[in-house]
Design a protein around this motif. Structure first.
Motif: not given
Length: 119
Positions: A77-78, A117, A70-75, A81
């Motif tokens: 996505v950021k 995502y 999840p941390k990698k996915i969050q990074l 963007d």
């Protein structure tokens, strides 16, 4: 270079070859934003595919795609963007994983589209 780094580099090269053979246009490789790195950015028709490549020497401890946390996915996505904003793009974005693992003397490549995502 550490063996796992060499395996990762080989995996990215195999992923690029796989994508080109399947009609993808490679836009960027190893694009970074802050602490995030996008392995491959490619176009497939009117879709921008953000591709995380995971390579493992075996599946003894799990499938390669299981290591996208999840941390990698969050990074990612950021970073995406920021990329879309910086390039002023108006395009559909899709997140894919290319999972590669060694089986005997060869490698198995699995392309998981829309992996975690969707914008």
């Amino acid at each position: 270079m550490a063996e796992h780094n060499e395996l990762g580099k080989l995996g990215e090269e195999m992923a690029l070859e796989f994508l080109r053979k399947n009609g993808y246009e490679i836009v960027e490789t190893n694009w970074t934003f802050q602490k995030a790195e996008i392995d491959i950015i490619a176009k497939n028709g009117n879709v921008l595919a953000i591709i995380e490549v995971k390579t493992r020497s075996s599946i003894e401890f799990g499938l390669p795609q299981d290591f996208v946390k999840p941390k990698k996915i969050q990074l990612l996505v950021k970073a995406v963007d920021a990329y879309v904003t910086e390039k002023n793009l108006d395009i559909e974005v899709r997140f894919d994983i290319i999972a590669i693992h060694k089986e005997g003397k060869s490698f198995v490549i699995e392309h998981l589209t829309d992996a975690f995502y969707h914008f």
